[in-house]
Write an enzyme that holds these catalytic residues in place. Structure first.
Site, mmCIF file in Angstrom:
data_model
loop_
_atom_site.group_PDB
_atom_site.id
_atom_site.type_symbol
_atom_site.label_atom_id
_atom_site.label_comp_id
_atom_site.label_asym_id
_atom_site.label_seq_id
_atom_site.Cartn_x
_atom_site.Cartn_y
_atom_site.Cartn_z
ATOM 1 C CB ALA A 141 -58.647 -20.731 1.093
ATOM 2 C CE LYS A 142 -59.747 -21.901 6.515
ATOM 3 N NZ LYS A 142 -60.394 -23.193 6.422
#
Ligand code: GLU
Length: 276
Positions: free
Chosen positions: A237-238
């Site tokens: 996600a990051k």
């Protein structure tokens, strides 16, 4: 009836990890004949980009998900203010004018989410000219509440103890609620029965469970799903430079096929709480 939700913050584009989270919440609701909600958390974060919310809707549609959209956080500010006033008048919050820099200069202890606020402003007369946040007096809350538990479908029964986080901010200097207050209130008013989100937010639930008790809110169940990791062990996600869902969509990839690959666990490795 089960109600799950996906609550993204429109600060940047969604990635595979977000898709996995949305699909998990969607499928958990659908399998049980329930409802899957989308809630735009547009006061959670430093800067919200309004156009991202439309991008998120297009991404979810592309993945083949169906949802009911609930009001965005920016439309609920009065509710947050009212609940914060209530906590303040009951003595559970105190104003704090410290900046991040001030706190770091105090060489604070580090907790699961970074610096633990040493309580410097508690009981102090503050400069009324300085902007103030409101912090939860966690010792006071814990001294008055009975032992609290929460039920996690993945991790089992947990004892709620937010003390390791210290006196967290519930009302920010620049917004009438922090993530903790806004998200907890929204889940309650939206009738969410199964708070579905990544294992990376697991520890936050200690704080949210205590807020529910202080505010007399209904208590849902939680489902903290494993986080997708890239081969480098970084959270998808990051991860920088990995294509966003919008990039993949615009490049012509089939979102439904991608969603099924995510369901089959073809991407990354799930981590469990023990290794998180
Ligand atoms: N808005 C939060 C985020 O984007 C998610 C909050 C939640 O699921 O509780 O990380």
């Amino acid at each position: 009836m089960v109600v799950t939700r996906f609550a993204p913050s429109p600060n940047g584009s969604l990635h595979l990890g977000h898709a996995y989270s949305a699909i998990t919440a969607h499928d958990l609701a659908k399998e049980r004949g329930g409802t899957f909600q989308l809630r735009i958390e547009d006061i959670d974060g430093v800067r919200s980009l309004p156009e991202k919310a439309d991008e998120f809707r297009e991404d979810l549609e592309w993945l083949g998900l169906e949802w009911v959209e609930m009001p965005a956080q920016s439309t609920r500010l009065e509710t947050y203010e009212a609940f914060a006033r209530n906590l303040l008048s009951r003595g559970y919050l105190y104003p704090c004018t410290c900046t991040r820099k001030d706190i770091m200069a105090m060489k604070p202890r580090m907790g699961p989410e970074g610096a633990i606020y040493p309580g410097t402003c508690k009981g102090r007369n503050l400069d009324p000219e300085k902007p103030a946040a409101l912090r939860l007096d966690v010792d006071r809350a814990m001294a008055e509440l009975p032992e609290l538990f929460w039920e996690d479908e993945v991790n089992g029964t947990q004892i709620a103890d937010p003390r390791p986080f210290g006196d967290v901010v519930l009302v920010r200097k620049d917004a009438p609620a922090s993530y903790h207050l806004a998200s907890t209130l929204d889940d309650a008013s939206d009738g969410v029965t199964l708070v579905t989100r990544g294992q990376d937010l697991y520890a936050m639930t200690h704080i949210h469970r205590v807020l529910q008790e202080l505010l007399g809110l209904p208590v849902p169940m939680w489902h903290h799903h494993p986080i997708l990791l890239g081969e480098d062990g970084e959270k998808l996600a990051k991860r920088r430079n990995s294509p966003s869902l919008a990039d993949r969509r615009r490049a012509g990839e089939d979102g439904r096929v991608l969603a099924d690959r995510l369901r089959r666990g073809e991407f990354g490795a799930g981590i469990t709480l023990a290794s998180a």
